[in-house]
Design a protein around this motif. Structure first.
Motif, PDB file in Angstrom:
ATOM      1  N   GLY A   1      -5.411 -18.354   6.198  1.00  0.00           N
ATOM      2  CA  GLY A   1      -5.925 -19.096   7.336  1.00  0.00           C
ATOM      3  C   GLY A   1      -5.460 -18.447   8.619  1.00  0.00           C
ATOM      4  O   GLY A   1      -4.766 -17.426   8.610  1.00  0.00           O
ATOM      5  N   THR A   2      -5.866 -19.019   9.738  1.00  0.00           N
ATOM      6  CA  THR A   2      -5.445 -18.539  11.048  1.00  0.00           C
ATOM      7  C   THR A   2      -4.413 -19.502  11.611  1.00  0.00           C
ATOM      8  O   THR A   2      -4.667 -20.705  11.727  1.00  0.00           O
TER       9      THR A   2
ATOM     10  N   LYS B   1      -2.573 -24.550  11.224  1.00  0.00           N
ATOM     11  CA  LYS B   1      -3.339 -23.524  10.508  1.00  0.00           C
ATOM     12  C   LYS B   1      -4.759 -24.019  10.350  1.00  0.00           C
ATOM     13  O   LYS B   1      -4.984 -25.172   9.966  1.00  0.00           O
ATOM     14  N   VAL B   2      -5.737 -23.159  10.664  1.00  0.00           N
ATOM     15  CA  VAL B   2      -7.136 -23.545  10.585  1.00  0.00           C
ATOM     16  C   VAL B   2      -7.898 -22.533   9.736  1.00  0.00           C
ATOM     17  O   VAL B   2      -7.502 -21.378   9.600  1.00  0.00           O
ATOM     18  N   ASP B   3      -9.000 -22.998   9.183  1.00  0.00           N
ATOM     19  CA  ASP B   3      -9.925 -22.147   8.440  1.00  0.00           C
ATOM     20  C   ASP B   3     -11.129 -21.895   9.337  1.00  0.00           C
ATOM     21  O   ASP B   3     -11.902 -22.807   9.636  1.00  0.00           O
TER      22      ASP B   3
ATOM     23  N   HIS C   1      -3.395 -14.095  11.789  1.00  0.00           N
ATOM     24  CA  HIS C   1      -4.082 -14.421  10.547  1.00  0.00           C
ATOM     25  C   HIS C   1      -3.173 -14.204   9.342  1.00  0.00           C
ATOM     26  O   HIS C   1      -2.265 -13.366   9.373  1.00  0.00           O
TER      27      HIS C   1
ATOM     28  N   ALA D   1     -14.354 -15.692   8.041  1.00  0.00           N
ATOM     29  CA  ALA D   1     -13.471 -16.312   9.026  1.00  0.00           C
ATOM     30  C   ALA D   1     -13.329 -15.366  10.217  1.00  0.00           C
ATOM     31  O   ALA D   1     -13.796 -14.220  10.186  1.00  0.00           O
TER      32      ALA D   1
END
Length: 519
Positions: free
Chosen positions: A218-219, A229-231, A211, A240
């Motif tokens: 983001g992750t 990278k995702v939220d 993270h 999150a």
């Protein structure tokens, strides 16, 4: 419980008498006096059991008491070599690994001589200065290797501000340490950036995550070597994803979602307190970028998921309800966090349907006036490892926190219908009066690792114990090329994780996913 501060931590301001080392083979002193005790070496490697592929166990004598140190190592087949320069013993890697190879399943004999300071006071009628010979000890060499790599976050222990931090990886067969990521390359905001919770699927790095918080947060997900990278914050989640657990077979990650707060004490022995005001569990599907709810009891806290090795059960920690008389005003946990305790639960899981079963109690810690966190199941499914303290879910700052290991029955369950099985004897892993937390299994199940604040109470460092058929041997500190680094490196080792291979993605490749096109 009485606390013992290692004498090395009392002499950090002293002028160092320590010299750089090379492959130096000094002569054993011709004459010496018997000390009739074990040497006070740091780290304490006396009579430890180590992997057959571990890096050299370099050590030192106290620089305020000794001028020189000579050590002789002898293998079972009679190979013999001496080491020492100044008060340090630093063994060349090639020579050390040859000794390990010759000693598998047996022991290396270690003899230590120390030359006392010339200005040291007379004692017991003996002449001042001169060489002392200490009782010999052994380093036992297990036949089982350890995973070759280890990763950890290096961070100041206070956690108050986001200063420079990094996620690093270390080759355990040598002293090579490289950087996975740091919080400066993708952050130009003076408020800083936090990076945390690196995690891997089945000890491998082609599927992994970590993270980043605050700036460009983001992750970061690695899916079969591809970085994105995702939220993970969705409309139906409170945050999150926070604490992760990769499913061992499917591209799924269980997360807790947390609303976390900290309290910083000035007088309390537990200097930092971390607690949740809300926490739930979610399941993230890496392939579809979708999030589903596992459990989200609005009145209780669910945290620290972990999968069974076969992927058929999800274990997690859940708070027990507080009696009305113990609740604070408006259920404000900031006034009642010392009363919050967690038990261990599990749910069955069908990977084909993504369906979770009903909740089952696995370990009732609250009935013992305890709180359990950070569960891990052994790779063979026969043992349950966790951290336990009197309250809360963040035990790395709790002086009473220890690592506990319980045997499991054939259904990966501690039998609650009968008296629960006795925990294993982990006195050789745990310390007295200092926090132990974040227990982890090696991939072959023969090595237990934890983060411990033993020594000075401030910095968490990595300790490793041999695990063999339920017996746990004396813990040893992560070896360093320069043993003094265990004192002078003013960083905590956070979330130590075993890996069977290094992360091959570069820092720059990770950095790129934090920037939009054209930025």
């Amino acid at each position: 419980m009485k606390r013992h501060i290692h004498p090395f931590f009392l002499f950090l301001a002293a002028v160092s008498l320590l010299l750089p080392s090379c492959a130096h083979h000094p002569d054993v002193p011709a004459t010496s006096r018997e000390a009739k005790c074990l040497p006070a070496i740091f780290p304490d490697y006396c009579d430890v059991t180590v992997p057959c592929n571990i890096a050299p166990l370099n050590f030192m004598l106290p620089a305020d008491q000794y001028e020189e140190c000579v050590t002789r190592l002898t293998t079972p087949d009679g190979q013999q070599q001496t080491y020492g320069e100044g008060v340090k013993v630093q063994i060349p890697e090639s020579e050390w690994h040859a000794m390990l190879d010759a000693s598998k399943g047996k022991s290396i004999k270690v003899e230590v001589w120390g030359k006392t300071m010339d200005d040291q006071a007379k004692s017991g009628g003996e002449e001042k200065g001169g060489w002392l010979s200490f009782n010999p000890f052994e380093i036992h060499v297990a036949e089982q290797p350890i995973d070759e790599y280890l990763s950890y976050r290096l961070i100041e222990p206070s956690y108050i501000v986001y200063d420079y931090m990094e996620i690093a990886q270390r080759n355990l067969t040598s002293f090579e340490e490289t950087q996975i990521f740091n919080n400066k390359v993708s952050c130009d905001d003076p408020k800083g950036q936090c990076i945390n919770c690196h995690s891997y699927q089945n000890y491998k790095t082609d599927n992994m995550l970590f993270h980043a918080r605050v700036t460009r947060g983001g992750t970061v997900i690695v899916n079969d070597g591809k970085v994105s990278k995702v939220d993970l914050k969705r409309d139906n989640t409170i945050s999150a994803g926070v604490y992760p657990a990769w499913h061992p077979a499917a591209k799924l990650v269980a997360f807790s979602t947390n609303q976390t707060h900290q309290v910083f004490h000035t007088a309390h022995p537990n200097k930092v307190e971390v607690f949740d005001t809300a926490s739930d569990l979610i399941l993230y599907d890496v392939a579809t970028d979708s999030v589903s709810i596992i459990c989200n009891d609005p009145d209780l806290l669910e945290v620290f998921p972990t999968w069974s090795p076969d992927g058929k059960y999800l274990f997690y920690c859940k708070s027990v309800p507080l009696p009305d008389e113990l609740r604070g005003d408006d259920n404000d946990i900031s006034t009642t966090y010392q009363k919050v305790q967690y038990n261990l639960y599990r749910r069955s899981f069908d990977v084909a349907t993504r369906h979770f079963g009903e909740e089952e109690l696995v370990y009732d810690a609250a009935s013992k006036d305890k709180s359990v966190t950070l569960p891990r199941i052994s790779p063979d499914g026969h043992y349950l490892l966790f951290a336990e303290g009197r309250y809360g879910c963040f035990h790395i700052w709790h002086h009473d926190a220890d690592i506990v290991c319980m045997p499991l029955d054939g259904n990966l369950n501690v039998d609650q219908a009968q008296e629960a099985p006795s925990p294993l004897d982990l006195t050789r892993l745990n310390s007295e009066g200092f926090a132990e937390s974040y227990p982890t299994w090696s991939s072959n199940g023969h090595w237990i690792m934890c983060a411990s604040r033993r020594g000075d109470g401030n910095f968490s460092r990595v300790y490793i114990s041999y695990f063999n058929n339920g017996k746990v041997e004396k813990a040893f500190l992560l070896p360093q090329e320069d043993p003094e680094q265990n004192i002078t490196r003013l960083k905590s080792y956070n979330r130590p994780e075993f890996m069977v291979e290094p992360v091959s993605i570069s820092v720059d490749e990770f950095r790129k996913v934090f920037y939009n096109k054209g930025e």
